[in-house]
Design an enzyme around this catalytic site. Sequence first.
Site, mmCIF file in Angstrom:
data_model
loop_
_atom_site.group_PDB
_atom_site.id
_atom_site.type_symbol
_atom_site.label_atom_id
_atom_site.label_comp_id
_atom_site.label_asym_id
_atom_site.label_seq_id
_atom_site.Cartn_x
_atom_site.Cartn_y
_atom_site.Cartn_z
ATOM 1 N N ASP A 67 0.813 -1.215 0.000
ATOM 2 C CA ASP A 67 0.000 0.000 0.000
ATOM 3 C C ASP A 67 0.847 1.267 0.000
ATOM 4 O O ASP A 67 2.071 1.223 0.202
ATOM 5 C CB ASP A 67 -0.961 0.003 1.199
ATOM 6 C CG ASP A 67 -0.305 -0.485 2.490
ATOM 7 O OD1 ASP A 67 0.939 -0.515 2.562
ATOM 8 O OD2 ASP A 67 -1.035 -0.828 3.429
ATOM 9 N N ASP A 136 -7.758 -2.523 13.919
ATOM 10 C CA ASP A 136 -9.151 -2.835 13.564
ATOM 11 C C ASP A 136 -9.243 -4.072 12.672
ATOM 12 O O ASP A 136 -10.274 -4.342 12.069
ATOM 13 C CB ASP A 136 -9.807 -1.621 12.876
ATOM 14 C CG ASP A 136 -9.054 -1.186 11.620
ATOM 15 O OD1 ASP A 136 -8.056 -1.847 11.252
ATOM 16 O OD2 ASP A 136 -9.469 -0.184 11.003
ATOM 17 N N HIS A 138 -7.341 -4.606 9.977
ATOM 18 C CA HIS A 138 -6.999 -4.402 8.570
ATOM 19 C C HIS A 138 -5.702 -5.113 8.191
ATOM 20 O O HIS A 138 -4.826 -5.314 9.032
ATOM 21 C CB HIS A 138 -6.970 -2.908 8.193
ATOM 22 C CG HIS A 138 -5.835 -2.119 8.750
ATOM 23 N ND1 HIS A 138 -6.024 -0.931 9.418
ATOM 24 C CD2 HIS A 138 -4.484 -2.308 8.735
ATOM 25 C CE1 HIS A 138 -4.833 -0.441 9.761
ATOM 26 N NE2 HIS A 138 -3.901 -1.258 9.363
ATOM 27 N N GLU A 143 -9.644 -1.887 5.103
ATOM 28 C CA GLU A 143 -10.309 -1.561 6.362
ATOM 29 C C GLU A 143 -11.602 -2.381 6.497
ATOM 30 O O GLU A 143 -12.113 -2.915 5.505
ATOM 31 C CB GLU A 143 -10.652 -0.067 6.376
ATOM 32 C CG GLU A 143 -9.436 0.859 6.338
ATOM 33 C CD GLU A 143 -8.754 1.017 7.698
ATOM 34 O OE1 GLU A 143 -8.876 0.131 8.563
ATOM 35 O OE2 GLU A 143 -8.073 2.047 7.887
HETATM 36 C C1 F6R Z 1 1.549 -1.458 6.121
HETATM 37 C C2 F6R Z 1 0.212 -2.016 6.196
HETATM 38 C C3 F6R Z 1 -0.589 -2.016 7.438
HETATM 39 C C4 F6R Z 1 0.197 -2.372 8.707
HETATM 40 C C5 F6R Z 1 -0.714 -2.346 9.937
HETATM 41 C C6 F6R Z 1 0.053 -2.617 11.207
HETATM 42 O O1 F6R Z 1 2.083 -1.574 4.818
HETATM 43 O O2 F6R Z 1 -0.252 -2.464 5.211
HETATM 44 O O3 F6R Z 1 -1.642 -2.934 7.293
HETATM 45 O O4 F6R Z 1 0.772 -3.621 8.547
HETATM 46 O O5 F6R Z 1 -1.331 -1.092 10.037
HETATM 47 O O6 F6R Z 1 0.941 -1.551 11.416
HETATM 48 P P1 F6R Z 1 2.074 -1.589 12.549
HETATM 49 O O7 F6R Z 1 3.022 -2.671 12.138
HETATM 50 O O8 F6R Z 1 2.708 -0.228 12.502
HETATM 51 O O9 F6R Z 1 1.372 -1.890 13.825
#
Ligand code: F6R
Length: 243
Positions: A67, A136, A138, A143
């Site tokens: 992403d 959440d 994701h 989301e």
């Molecule tokens: C990042 C991504 C997100 C993160 C998720 C967890 O490329 O796609 O889904 O993996 O938000 O983020 P952290 O590791 O910062 O807790």
Amino acid sequence: MRVYKVKDYQELSRKAANLIAAQVIMKPDCVLGLATGSSPIGTYDNLVAMYENGDVDFSGITTVNLDEYKGLDASNDQSYRYFMNEHFFNRVNVPMERTHVPNGTEPDSAKACADYNEILHQAGTVDLQLLGLGHDGHIGFNEPSDTFADETHCVDLEEITIQANKRFFASEADVPRQAYTMGIGTIMRAKTVLVIVSGADKAKILNQMINGPVTPRVPASILQFHPNAIIIADEAALSETEL
Ligand code: F6R
């Protein structure tokens, strides 16, 4: 789902790096799906150390990232392209032209998504997709929703995600409200998915991902249906999960 319970973030990072290195050693021209965020930083550090020791060669791989924030370019230190260059690509020998991140500077969402889908189709099936877990549920920036999206799409970020990510920005107002993300379908077509989860703040959602109903309200729960999903989580993250 195969769950590896590890002591802490250090052990998680070592184990995840070992699995990714094994993938690259077994298939030097593999396609790696990569993630940003706090979770994989230690994994990238370990992979860089293995590269510096001469244990892994990344010259044959292709990478596709999950992403990118809409509106941020590679020179912005909060963009995911910048993150990947800093934490991984600039530190190993992967050819930069075979590293792919959605184009956050493309204002036309339909075009940005179509372009990235084309890149994904050209790259071919992802051999190993690394994932973090959002608070959440994701994965990528998929989301909670009423449906599972198949391919790359533009998403409005949830308030909880904006709150979680604002720590990286000068102010909350600077956090982009939209992002381009790989779809759940593409993630599910990866041959292996590797989810890394650390910390007590992820304990509740990790339990929902592993033991809860499969629902687009908890996007990561779909991984229960993946034929080769590996989860590496530390004791704190697994503190609410019955295995
Ligand atoms: C990042 C991504 C997100 C993160 C998720 C967890 O490329 O796609 O889904 O993996 O938000 O983020 P952290 O590791 O910062 O807790």
